[in-house]
Design a protein around this motif. Structure first.
Motif, PDB file in Angstrom:
ATOM      1  N   ASP A 120      -2.009   1.049   8.812  1.00 36.60           N
ATOM      2  CA  ASP A 120      -1.538   2.302   8.229  1.00 36.60           C
ATOM      3  C   ASP A 120      -0.644   3.062   9.203  1.00 36.60           C
ATOM      4  O   ASP A 120       0.371   3.632   8.800  1.00 36.60           O
ATOM      5  N   SER A 174      -3.283   0.718  13.941  1.00 39.66           N
ATOM      6  CA  SER A 174      -3.712   0.180  12.660  1.00 39.66           C
ATOM      7  C   SER A 174      -2.502  -0.148  11.785  1.00 39.66           C
ATOM      8  O   SER A 174      -1.363   0.264  12.057  1.00 39.66           O
ATOM      9  N   GLN A 201      -5.908  -4.689   8.607  1.00 44.64           N
ATOM     10  CA  GLN A 201      -6.913  -3.841   7.959  1.00 44.64           C
ATOM     11  C   GLN A 201      -8.288  -4.288   8.463  1.00 44.64           C
ATOM     12  O   GLN A 201      -8.977  -5.073   7.827  1.00 44.64           O
ATOM     13  N   ASP A 255       0.832  -1.203   0.000  1.00 47.31           N
ATOM     14  CA  ASP A 255       0.000   0.000   0.000  1.00 47.31           C
ATOM     15  C   ASP A 255       0.864   1.249   0.000  1.00 47.31           C
ATOM     16  O   ASP A 255       0.596   2.210  -0.730  1.00 47.31           O
TER      17      ASP A 255
END
Length: 464
Positions: free
Chosen positions: A444, A442, A233, A30
Motif C-alpha cells: 500500500d 508495504s 500483502q 487495489d
C-alpha cells in the motif's frame, strides 16, 4: 478528481473474486478499485500480419474499474516483445550484456508499438487524468504521448534494475532511449543504486542538472526520480500460508521429516539457477552428514519459451538436475527436485511456510518478491531462514537474511549449512527484523507514495 490511468504490457484479471497475481497486479488493482480508473495493455494475443493496425480495443468493466486491451500483430510482437524488450533491454538491464542482441529494425518496432499504445490510449484519457506506466516494455510511451499532444502528468515505475551508464551504452540506441525516458514527469526505481545510475547518465551524457533531491533538469524539462521499493500483502500471505492443500500435504508426506530447501523462480538466466544448483551440489559433497536429511525443491516456472536463450537454460537445468541426482541419490532419497511448472499461490505459500530454508539467489533483480513472500509466510515462532543474493533489490531491506554472492559457489554452500543449523533464537531475531522492514515498505505504501508524487509537480518534492 482526476482518474488514475494505468498502462502496462499486460493487465491483471478483472473478474470479481478472481485473485490477481504478483505485486504489480495486486497493488494497482487495489488502487483502481478504491478510486476508480482505467487499465490499458496488450491482450496477450498475437494476430497475423495481414490484420493491420489500428487494432480494436476491447473493454471489460467491474464496478469503478475499466480494463482495456489490444492485440498485437505478429511483426510487432516479434520486434517489440521478443526483439528489443526481451532480446536487448532485459539482458542489459540485468547486467547480462553478453546475452543481448541489437537490431535497429527491432528498436523501430519497439517505438512503433509504444506509439500504437499511445494512439489507443489517448481517447481513454481526459486532460486532468494522471497516467502511471509500468516497466521496461514502455520506456518510450511518454515520448509518444507527448508527440500526440498529451499534457498529462505521466509517471514510469521500473520493476527491473537500471544499469550503470557504461553498461547501458552497450545498446546502440541508448541516446534515443534516454531522450524518450526523460519525457516522463516521475520515474520510480526499486533501489537507490538504480535511481543513481539513471541520474548519472542524465548528468554525464545528456548535460542534465541535479536540482532538489531526486529532481533533474534536462533538455528544457524537469522530472523527478525516486525510490519506491515494492512490497507484498504480508497479512494476506501469512493467512494463505496457514492453509493446507493436497499438493502441500503430498509434499510434506514425501519429505518424511527431512528439511526442505525451496526456491521458486521464473525460468530465466538472470535468476542464477545453474550457479544455485552447483552450490547445492557442493554443499552435498562437503557435508555428507546431511545426506538423506535434506531435499532441495526448485520450481522453475516456464517463461518466454519461444526465445532461444530460455530454451537453452531449460535444457541446461534439466541436465544438471539429472547429473546431481545421479551423483548423490539413493533408492529412497532424491536430493534435488526440479519442477518446470507453475503452482497457484494458495499452494506456494504453505510450501514456503514448510521450508526450513528459502534460497533466493538471482544474479541481478529489481526487487524479487519471492524473498518477501517467503518471509511473510513464515511462522514467527519457528521461522525458516532466507538465503538471499546481495544483488536482489530486496537485500537492501532484508539485510537480516544470510546475504550471499551468487557467483560464489563455496559461499552459498556455507550459507546453506549455516541456515540449516541456525539456532531458533537467531532465526526468530532475523525474521522479526525482516518482517518489520516489510511492514514499513508495504504494498500500500509503494502504491500511495508513487501516486501522490506523480500528482505533485517536481518543483515541490513530496516528503517520503
Amino acid at each position: 478528481m482526476s482518474r488514475l490511468i494505468v498502462v502496462s504490457n499486460r493487465v491483471a484479471p478483472i473478474t470479481e473474486g478472481e485473485p490477481t497475481a504478483g505485486g504489480l497486479a495486486a497493488g494497482v488493482m487495489d488502487a483502481l478499485r478504491q478510486k476508480g480508473g482505467r487499465w490499458f495493455g496488450w491482450s496477450g494475443s498475437v494476430v497475423p500480419d495481414m490484420v493491420t493496425p489500428p487494432l480494436p480495443v476491447t473493454e471489460q468493466r467491474s464496478g469503478p474499474v475499466s480494463l482495456y486491451t489490444m492485440d498485437l500483430n505478429q511483426g510487432d510482437y516479434d520486434a517489440y516483445y521478443k526483439g528489443f524488450a526481451n532480446g536487448t533491454l532485459w539482458p542489459v538491464f540485468h547486467y547480462q550484456a553478453g546475452l543481448s542482441r541489437f537490431d535497429w529494425a527491432e528498436f523501430a518496432g519497439y517505438r512503433r508499438v509504444n506509439g500504437r499504445f499511445a494512439d489507443a490510449l489517448l481517447p481513454l484519457v481526459a486532460p486532468q487524468d494522471v497516467v502511471w506506466v509500468h516497466d521496461y516494455h514502455l520506456l518510450c510511451l511518454a515520448e509518444a504521448l507527448r508527440a500526440r499532444g498529451a499534457g498529462n502528468r505521466i509517471g514510469l515505475f521500473l520493476h527491473i534494475p537500471f544499469p550503470a551508464p557504461a553498461l547501458l551504452m552497450n545498446i546502440p540506441a541508448h541516446a534515443e532511449l534516454m531522450a524518450a525516458m526523460v519525457q516522463y514527469d516521475l520515474i520510480g526505481f526499486q533501489t537507490e543504486p538504480d535511481r543513481q545510475a539513471f541520474a548519472d547518465y542524465v548528468q554525464r551524457e545528456m548535460g542534465g542538472e541535479a536540482r532538489a533531491e531526486g529532481v533533474l533538469a534536462v533538455g528544457g524539462r524537469v522530472l523527478r526520480t525516486g525510490v519506491y521499493p515494492i512490497g507484498v500483502q504480508d497479512d494476506l500471505l501469512r493467512a494463505e500460508a496457514a492453509q493446507d492443500s493436497p499438493p502441500v500435504a503430498a509434499l510434506r508426506d514425501s519429505l518424511r521429516g527431512r528439511a526442505l530447501v525451496m526456491s521458486v523462480d521464473r525460468l530465466d538466466y538472470s535468476k542464477g539457477l545453474p550457479q544455485r544448483f552447483h552450490a547445492y551440489e557442493r554443499f552435498l559433497a562437503e557435508n555428507p552428514a546431511w545426506h538423506r536429511r535434506v531435499e532441495f525443491a526448485q520450481i522453475a516456472v516456464p517463461s518466454r519459451s519461444d526465445v532461444q536463450a530460455y530454451q537453452e537454460i531449460r535444457r541446461e537445468l534439466e541436465g544438471e538436475a539429472g547429473r546431481i541426482n545421479g551423483r548423490f541419490a539413493e533408492l529412497d532419497w532424491t536430493p534435488l527436485r526440479y519442477l518446470n511448472r507453475s503452482f497457484a499461490r494458495r499452494d506456494l505459500m504453505p510450501m514456503y511456510a514448510g521450508a526450513q530454508v528459502g534460497l533466493v539467489t538471482p544474479l541481478r533483480d529489481g526487487m524479487n518478491l519471492v524473498a518477501k513472500e517467503y518471509v511473510a509466510a513464515q511462522n514467527p515462532a519457528d521461522p525458516g531462514v532466507l538465503v538471499l543474493s546481495r544483488f536482489a533489490g530486496a537485500a537492501r531491506e532484508l539485510d537480516a537474511a544470510l546475504l550471499v554472492n551468487p557467483h560464489d559457489e563455496q559461499g552459498m554452500a556455507a550459507a546453506l549449512l549455516q541456515a540449516l543449523e541456525m539456532p531458533l533464537a537467531e532465526r526468530r531475531e532475523r525474521h522479526a527484523a525482516m518482517f518489520a522492514a516489510m511492514r514499513h515498505n508495504s504494498l500500500d505504501r509503494w502504491r500511495d507514495r508513487f501516486e501522490r508524487d506523480l500528482r505533485q509537480p517536481a518543483a515541490l518534492p513530496a516528503v517520503a
